[in-house]
Design a protein around this motif. Structure first.
Motif, short mmCIF file in Angstrom:
data_model
loop_
_atom_site.label_atom_id
_atom_site.label_comp_id
_atom_site.label_asym_id
_atom_site.label_seq_id
_atom_site.Cartn_x
_atom_site.Cartn_y
_atom_site.Cartn_z
N VAL A 288 19.01 -14.82 79.01
CA VAL A 288 17.59 -14.56 78.77
C VAL A 288 17.17 -13.39 79.66
O VAL A 288 17.33 -13.44 80.88
N SER A 289 16.67 -12.34 79.06
CA SER A 289 16.21 -11.19 79.85
C SER A 289 14.71 -10.98 79.75
O SER A 289 14.13 -10.24 80.54
N VAL A 383 12.71 -0.98 81.19
CA VAL A 383 13.18 -2.32 81.55
C VAL A 383 13.05 -3.30 80.39
O VAL A 383 13.70 -4.35 80.38
N TYR A 384 12.21 -2.96 79.41
CA TYR A 384 12.11 -3.79 78.22
C TYR A 384 13.00 -3.30 77.10
O TYR A 384 13.71 -4.08 76.45
N ASP A 385 13.00 -1.99 76.87
CA ASP A 385 13.66 -1.45 75.68
C ASP A 385 15.18 -1.45 75.78
O ASP A 385 15.86 -1.49 74.75
N ASN A 410 10.32 -6.96 66.27
CA ASN A 410 10.31 -5.50 66.39
C ASN A 410 11.40 -4.98 67.32
O ASN A 410 11.60 -3.77 67.42
N CYS A 411 12.08 -5.87 68.01
CA CYS A 411 13.14 -5.46 68.93
C CYS A 411 14.39 -5.08 68.13
O CYS A 411 14.74 -5.75 67.15
N ARG A 412 15.06 -4.02 68.54
CA ARG A 412 16.23 -3.58 67.80
C ARG A 412 17.44 -4.49 68.01
O ARG A 412 18.37 -4.49 67.22
N PHE A 413 17.42 -5.27 69.09
CA PHE A 413 18.47 -6.25 69.32
C PHE A 413 18.06 -7.59 68.72
O PHE A 413 16.87 -7.93 68.72
#
Length: 501
Positions: A288-289, A383-385, A410-413
């Motif tokens: 978890v990040s 730090v988020y992207d 919306n996150c690419r991961f």
């Protein structure tokens, strides 16, 4: 330390140790920062020799009965179980994770060994009698041939057991290329396979770096490639190997979110965030990040996470009582701390700074960086992207459930995600709405058990199949359909039309 005192590692090709290759790479103990060994890096001739060995062994191994293959899997499980403490110590010495975590990695790897012991079920085909008058159709599963498994540094035993065991059970022969940072566990497993009864040449360990990987991708006799690592490399491996006509599964990076709803048990959520965020120093693709705090719970949740972090012991993973060990290299430490150093400038609040000299008690030697907690993080910040792959936990504050879902989608991961809630309807909606490959409900690291398969979506997976479990048998086998009819001589006739039922 002089070169003469270093442990000299090797390749494992055709059942023999080999130090071939004109280059070597250092192997360190991350807890001390001291080089403990050196591993040869395969040149073109070394890889050719390994593929020769795998190709030579392939016909006999493919012809080996399923019961004998299954027996090897049972033997392998027994060997690993009896000597798991030895293997865990090897993992800790080269990766740095604490011994309990190394032992847990072995347990999860053994799940796939146990699954593969049932290969007589997983390799069954299908038969349709009387598909047409006097015509029967059978679909068979057959091995792909020589396959390559390219494994990461962060799980030196588990990921090889996820890949190699299934490939071998399915009747393939294997070139295993472990991370050059942690080669010893793969060599240990190769010896365990041989002790379990695996014939020479079925499993070959070739150590190397990017040059070796590129040679694997170019080698026409290697028919399939399985990979776990960062997204840029996964994309490169997928596009290059697919262009060469190989079958590919390439698992990439992650940015795993843990949503905490207003009704959640905040103590349980804080425990989970600390465990999943800082275990193995954050060097897990399922770590978890990002904690997504929904509603007005963020201040309380951040305080609970912060208070728990104060009790973590950062030390050599072999030390009793250690909660978190070092990261893998000095370069990784510098990269992780670079993200922390820039966080405040991006607008984040540094709640706990894990760098030396900022309140965290760290060993003086080794590649240690402590757990860091950032609050008020937003998309658009580095730090988020970006995938940090270290012990850095970011808190993003949102007002509603819908905002949390939108943020994640919306996150690419899209490797893993989790929701903490007491509301069954919210949990069900989350599993339905979220565009991520693996989802946990009050489970922070939702790695599926061995009877299922592992893998994400979007930029976390390149290819059509997930790893281990049922999908892995699909990846390591090809389907062949046999249509047969046994007519009487009197029934033979010339028919020029297209065959129909």
């Amino acid at each position: 330390m002089t070169t003469s005192t270093l442990t000299s590692l090797h390749h494992f090709i055709g059942g023999d140790a080999s130090t071939a290759g004109d280059r070597t790479s250092p192997v360190y103990n991350p807890a001390t920062g001291v080089q403990t060994g050196q591993v040869p890096l395969a040149d073109a001739a070394t890889l050719t020799t390994a593929v020769d060995a795998a190709e030579t062994a392939a016909p006999a191994w493919r012809s080996t009965g399923m019961a004998k293959r299954a027996n090897i899997m049972f033997n392998l499980r027994q060997i690993i179980t009896a000597r798991r403490g030895e293997l865990a110590a090897i993992i800790t010495a080269e990766h740095g994770k604490v011994l309990d975590d190394a032992d847990g990695e072995i347990t999860r790897g053994l799940e796939n060994v146990e699954f593969c012991a049932g290969l007589v079920h997983h390799m069954k085909g299908e038969t349709l009698e009387q598909a047409s008058t006097g015509v029967d159709v059978t679909q068979l599963r057959q091995p792909v041939g020589v396959v390559a498994c390219i494994t990461p540094f962060n799980f030196p035993a588990m990921v090889p057991l996820w890949m190699v065991t299934t490939a071998i059970a399915a009747g393939n022969t294997v070139i295993l290329k472990p991370s050059e940072k942690v080669p010893s566990a793969a060599l240990w497993l190769a010896e365990a396979f041989r002790e379990a009864g695996l014939p020479d040449g079925v499993l070959n360990v070739v150590n190397g770096d990017k040059d070796t990987v590129d040679r694997i991708l170019d080698e026409p006799r290697i028919k399939a490639v399985s990979f776990v690592g960062s997204t840029p490399i996964a994309r490169h491996i997928y596009t290059t190997a697919a262009a060469a006509g190989k079958r590919v599964q390439a698992l990439g990076g992650a940015k795993n979110h843990m949503v905490v709803m207003p009704d959640a048990d905040l103590d349980a959520a804080a425990d989970a965030a600390v465990s999943a965020g800082y275990g193995a120093a954050g060097e897990r693709c399922m770590a978890v990040s990002v904690v997504v705090a929904v509603g007005d719970i963020a201040d309380e949740l951040v305080a609970k996470v912060s208070s728990r972090m104060a009790d973590l012991t950062v030390a050599d993973g072999a030390t009793a009582g250690a909660d978190m060990g070092p990261v893998i290299t000095a370069e990784a430490k510098d990269r992780i701390e670079g993200y922390v150093a820039g966080a405040a400038g991006e607008g984040a609040t540094v709640v706990v700074d894990g760098r030396a000299g900022h309140g965290t008690d760290l060993p003086e030697q080794g590649f240690f960086t402590g757990p860091t907690l950032l609050d008020h993080v937003r998309p658009g910040m580095r730090v988020y992207d970006e995938e940090i792959f270290g012990p850095v936990l970011s808190v993003v504050r949102v007002e509603t459930y819908d905002e949390a879902v939108e943020l994640i989608n919306n996150c690419r991961f899209a490797n893993g995600t989790a929701i903490f809630t007491r509301d069954g309807r919210a949990a069900r909606s989350f599993t339905f709405d979220i565009e991520v490959g693996m989802v946990g409900v009050n489970v922070p690291i939702p790695v599926p058990i061995g009877a299922f398969s592992f893998g994400g979506w979007k930029d976390s997976l390149f290819g059509d199949t997930h790893m281990y479990g049922p999908e892995s048998f699909n990846f390591y086998t090809r389907r062949k359909v046999v249509t047969e009819r046994w007519p009487l001589p009197s029934e033979s006739q010339i028919t020029m039309g297209f065959p129909t039922n």
